[in-house]
Design an enzyme around this catalytic site. Structure first.
Site, PDB file in Angstrom:
ATOM      1  N   ASN A  17     -13.200  16.677   5.637  1.00 14.83           N
ATOM      2  CA  ASN A  17     -12.894  15.248   5.694  1.00 14.83           C
ATOM      3  C   ASN A  17     -11.453  14.987   6.126  1.00 14.83           C
ATOM      4  O   ASN A  17     -10.539  15.692   5.729  1.00 14.83           O
ATOM      5  CB  ASN A  17     -13.121  14.611   4.323  1.00 14.83           C
ATOM      6  CG  ASN A  17     -14.576  14.707   3.880  1.00 14.83           C
ATOM      7  OD1 ASN A  17     -15.478  14.737   4.718  1.00 14.83           O
ATOM      8  ND2 ASN A  17     -14.796  14.774   2.585  1.00 14.83           N
ATOM      9  N   GLU A  72      -7.514   8.864   6.703  1.00 18.61           N
ATOM     10  CA  GLU A  72      -8.165   7.741   6.015  1.00 18.61           C
ATOM     11  C   GLU A  72      -7.196   7.044   5.065  1.00 18.61           C
ATOM     12  O   GLU A  72      -7.175   5.814   4.959  1.00 18.61           O
ATOM     13  CB  GLU A  72      -9.388   8.229   5.229  1.00 18.61           C
ATOM     14  CG  GLU A  72     -10.535   8.636   6.136  1.00 18.61           C
ATOM     15  CD  GLU A  72     -11.635   9.370   5.374  1.00 18.61           C
ATOM     16  OE1 GLU A  72     -11.923   9.007   4.231  1.00 18.61           O
ATOM     17  OE2 GLU A  72     -12.197  10.320   5.945  1.00 18.61           O
ATOM     18  N   SER A 127      14.913  -6.122 -14.453  1.00 18.52           N
ATOM     19  CA  SER A 127      14.520  -5.492 -13.182  1.00 18.52           C
ATOM     20  C   SER A 127      15.065  -4.084 -13.055  1.00 18.52           C
ATOM     21  O   SER A 127      14.901  -3.440 -12.023  1.00 18.52           O
ATOM     22  CB  SER A 127      15.009  -6.346 -12.002  1.00 18.52           C
ATOM     23  OG  SER A 127      16.400  -6.562 -12.091  1.00 18.52           O
ATOM     24  N   TYR A 147      19.799 -19.439  -5.042  1.00 16.29           N
ATOM     25  CA  TYR A 147      19.105 -18.337  -5.716  1.00 16.29           C
ATOM     26  C   TYR A 147      18.141 -18.869  -6.771  1.00 16.29           C
ATOM     27  O   TYR A 147      18.426 -19.813  -7.498  1.00 16.29           O
ATOM     28  CB  TYR A 147      20.122 -17.392  -6.385  1.00 16.29           C
ATOM     29  CG  TYR A 147      19.438 -16.259  -7.137  1.00 16.29           C
ATOM     30  CD1 TYR A 147      19.042 -15.101  -6.485  1.00 16.29           C
ATOM     31  CD2 TYR A 147      19.160 -16.370  -8.504  1.00 16.29           C
ATOM     32  CE1 TYR A 147      18.389 -14.079  -7.150  1.00 16.29           C
ATOM     33  CE2 TYR A 147      18.503 -15.351  -9.182  1.00 16.29           C
ATOM     34  CZ  TYR A 147      18.115 -14.208  -8.507  1.00 16.29           C
ATOM     35  OH  TYR A 147      17.464 -13.208  -9.172  1.00 16.29           O
ATOM     36  N   LYS A 176     -18.663  19.865   4.590  1.00 16.55           N
ATOM     37  CA  LYS A 176     -17.758  18.765   4.935  1.00 16.55           C
ATOM     38  C   LYS A 176     -16.320  19.190   5.186  1.00 16.55           C
ATOM     39  O   LYS A 176     -15.799  20.073   4.524  1.00 16.55           O
ATOM     40  CB  LYS A 176     -17.751  17.709   3.804  1.00 16.55           C
ATOM     41  CG  LYS A 176     -19.049  16.951   3.638  1.00 16.55           C
ATOM     42  CD  LYS A 176     -19.330  15.982   4.781  1.00 16.55           C
ATOM     43  CE  LYS A 176     -18.493  14.747   4.737  1.00 16.55           C
ATOM     44  NZ  LYS A 176     -18.906  13.783   3.746  1.00 16.55           N
ATOM     45  N   SER A 210     -15.652  18.576   0.472  1.00 18.62           N
ATOM     46  CA  SER A 210     -16.391  17.743  -0.464  1.00 18.62           C
ATOM     47  C   SER A 210     -16.739  18.572  -1.683  1.00 18.62           C
ATOM     48  O   SER A 210     -16.949  19.774  -1.584  1.00 18.62           O
ATOM     49  CB  SER A 210     -17.655  17.234   0.220  1.00 18.62           C
ATOM     50  OG  SER A 210     -18.637  16.934  -0.748  1.00 18.62           O
ATOM     51  N   HIS A 257     -14.930  -1.486  24.400  1.00 17.85           N
ATOM     52  CA  HIS A 257     -16.039  -1.851  23.503  1.00 17.85           C
ATOM     53  C   HIS A 257     -16.640  -0.618  22.832  1.00 17.85           C
ATOM     54  O   HIS A 257     -17.820  -0.612  22.488  1.00 17.85           O
ATOM     55  CB  HIS A 257     -17.151  -2.615  24.234  1.00 17.85           C
ATOM     56  CG  HIS A 257     -16.646  -3.712  25.119  1.00 17.85           C
ATOM     57  ND1 HIS A 257     -16.457  -5.001  24.684  1.00 17.85           N
ATOM     58  CD2 HIS A 257     -16.243  -3.703  26.420  1.00 17.85           C
ATOM     59  CE1 HIS A 257     -15.985  -5.747  25.685  1.00 17.85           C
ATOM     60  NE2 HIS A 257     -15.835  -4.979  26.745  1.00 17.85           N
TER      61      HIS A 257
HETATM   62  N1  ARG Z   1      18.170  -8.875 -10.925  1.00 14.04           N
HETATM   63  C1  ARG Z   1      18.471 -10.024 -10.159  1.00 14.04           C
HETATM   64  C2  ARG Z   1      17.636  -9.988  -8.874  1.00 14.04           C
HETATM   65  O1  ARG Z   1      17.213  -8.968  -8.519  1.00 14.04           O
HETATM   66  C3  ARG Z   1      19.902 -10.064  -9.800  1.00 14.04           C
HETATM   67  C4  ARG Z   1      20.429 -11.440  -9.525  1.00 14.04           C
HETATM   68  C5  ARG Z   1      20.446 -12.221 -10.787  1.00 14.04           C
HETATM   69  N2  ARG Z   1      21.108 -13.492 -10.640  1.00 14.04           N
HETATM   70  C6  ARG Z   1      20.928 -14.431 -11.536  1.00 14.04           C
HETATM   71  N3  ARG Z   1      21.563 -15.530 -11.333  1.00 14.04           N
HETATM   72  N4  ARG Z   1      20.128 -14.310 -12.561  1.00 14.04           N
HETATM   73  O2  ARG Z   1      17.403 -10.980  -8.257  1.00 14.04           O
END
Ligand code: ARG
Length: 460
Positions: A285, A290, A23, A317, A283, A277, A156
């Site tokens: 816009n 939007e 991550s 978790y 135009k 445009s 309306h």
């Molecule tokens: N990268 C993990 C998350 O965002 C951190 C927590 C990870 N914990 C674990 N027990 N693998 O959730």
């Protein structure tokens, strides 16, 4: 990089799995919170005698040097690390050796990540609130400019009654003021520290959770370690508040788009916030409006994605929860971007009063006032309503409006009518007479502007 958790699992994970699992490419945004959280953790550990003061000092110095190096661009995130927590800890140990390995005592990544997100969102929410405040101020200024501009009010999408354009704008000020208090309210519940919940069950060490929480500016500590690591309500709450902000921005955008059209021409957006445009030279816009309307779908989607991820998750978790971050960041960044562009777009928008007024003169929007005129002279409202309807029908047949029908023509419907009816049904009078609290009367609009400005001033 070799994994900090390598031990139990002797076999190497596949590169594909590493990539899938990691991550760091998105949670690296929380580097500052992760580092400051760890500084507080080290302080608490040494205060409690769990690690030595010397180790804590080294840890703090090491962490702060990492922070400095990240911010100066000297240190790049190592994308082969699983997440930001692993990266910081590994880098710390690389810099200070064994002391770095003591930092993760009496905590887990589960409470660490929960802490980091709360700290991150707490800070970012301040930005959202400040952008909302600027937007509300711009609305108040525009409302002042448009206080005496008379425009049809719609129900309306049919012309209904004449109103002050400022009054219409101030409806949005109310929405965004509620949004401010909603975000602030969510932050209150967010500002509870989960750190010390550890993996899920708490810890055998004699920690001081309240001390650590206070160092980090939290109001209190979470009261159940399982909830501490499993709770993402604060994300859902904040994202719900964001979804509402977007809904308000989207309705406002839709109106600005309509008002800018040739059909309405009530306003003109500044060139800085419109596009042309590639093929149609005439135009202009309203792309920004939007896009704000369009991005609302994304922010709703982010909220639904997180709710769906959390649905059915057993305690405590689960890795599913790593999915909280991308949608959270996306909704946060989208809201910030939209608020940033919306305020100057609105601030530079020109009002076309004559077009507004002309539209208000058509469509019999003073018919209610004609009925009220009769009622105030003693006729029951239902009868007045019926007569007014007949008069409107006569106008339509004759191609006239209420203001151009002669007194004789009026008298043919009721001899209650006198010459004063014309001033009573003038558009200015129709607006000015709506003196009820929160109504469109000019005095009420001015009061609203004052109240809105007061609200913002108190928040500074
Ligand atoms: N990268 C993990 C998350 O965002 C951190 C927590 C990870 N914990 C674990 N027990 N693998 O959730």
């Amino acid at each position: 990089m070799s994994k900090l958790w390598a031990g139990r699992n002797a076999g190497a994970t596949s590169a594909l799995a590493d990539d899938f699992n990691s991550s760091i490419r998105f949670d690296c945004k929380m580097y500052k919170q992760d580092i400051l959280g760890s500084v507080a953790h080290a302080k608490m550990l040494s205060k409690q005698g769990i690690i030595s003061e010397g180790d804590a000092e080294q840890i703090e110095e090491g962490l702060l040097s990492i922070l400095e190096d990240i911010e100066s661009g000297k240190l790049q995130f190592d994308m082969s690390c699983e997440d930001i927590h692993m990266f910081v800890e590994a880098e710390l140990t690389r810099r200070i050796g064994d002391a770095g390995k003591r930092l993760h005592t009496a905590r887990s990544r589960n409470d660490q990540v929960a802490l980091d997100i709360r700290m991150y969102l707490r800070e970012e929410s301040e930005k959202v609130v400040s952008l909302l405040k600027s937007l509300v101020s711009v609305i108040a200024d525009k409302a002042e400019e448009g206080c005496d501009a008379i425009v049809p009010g719609y129900t309306h999408l049919q012309r209904a009654q004449p109103i002050s354009f400022g009054h219409h704008l101030l409806a949005y000020a109310q929405m965004f003021m509620r949004d401010i208090s909603r975000v602030e309210d969510a932050v209150k519940r967010m500002n509870v520290s989960p750190i010390g919940s550890c993996a899920l069950a708490g810890t055998t060490y004699e920690t001081d959770r309240a001390y650590e929480a206070a160092l980090l500016g939290f109001d209190s500590v979470s009261q159940n370690s399982i909830d501490g690591v499993s709770d993402r309500d604060f994300c859902v709450e904040l994202m719900s508040a964001f979804a509402l902000i977007m809904m308000h921005l989207s309705r406002f955008s839709e109106e600005i788009i309509l008002w800018s059209s040739w059909e309405f021409k009530f306003v003109e957006l500044d060139d800085a916030y419109t596009t042309g445009s590639s093929i149609m030279p005439q135009k202009k816009n309203s792309d920004m409006a939007e896009l704000v309307r369009g991005k609302t779908g994304r922010v709703y989607g982010d909220l639904m994605a997180l709710l769906t991820t959390l649905k059915g998750l057993p305690l405590a978790y689960n890795k599913d929860m790593q999915e909280d971050k991308e949608v959270m960041f996306d909704s946060l960044e989208t809201v910030i971007m939209c608020l940033e562009i919306f305020a100057p777009m609105l601030g530079t928008m020109k009002l076309k009063r004559e077009n507004m007024y002309r539209a208000a003169q058509e469509g019999f929007i003073n018919a209610t006032d004609l009925a009220d005129y009769l009622t105030k002279k003693g006729m029951p409202f239902r009868s007045a309503y019926k007569i007014t309807g007949e008069i409107v029908a006569e106008c339509i047949a004759k191609g006239k409006v209420l203001d151009s029908l002669t007194l004789e023509e009026y008298k043919a419907h009721s001899d209650i009518f006198e010459n004063d009816l014309y001033t009573d049904i003038s558009l200015e009078a129709c607006v000015a007479k709506r003196i009820s609290e929160g109504g469109t009367g000019f005095a009420s609009v001015n009061n609203q502007i004052k109240a809105v400005r007061n609200f913002i001033a108190k928040k500074q």
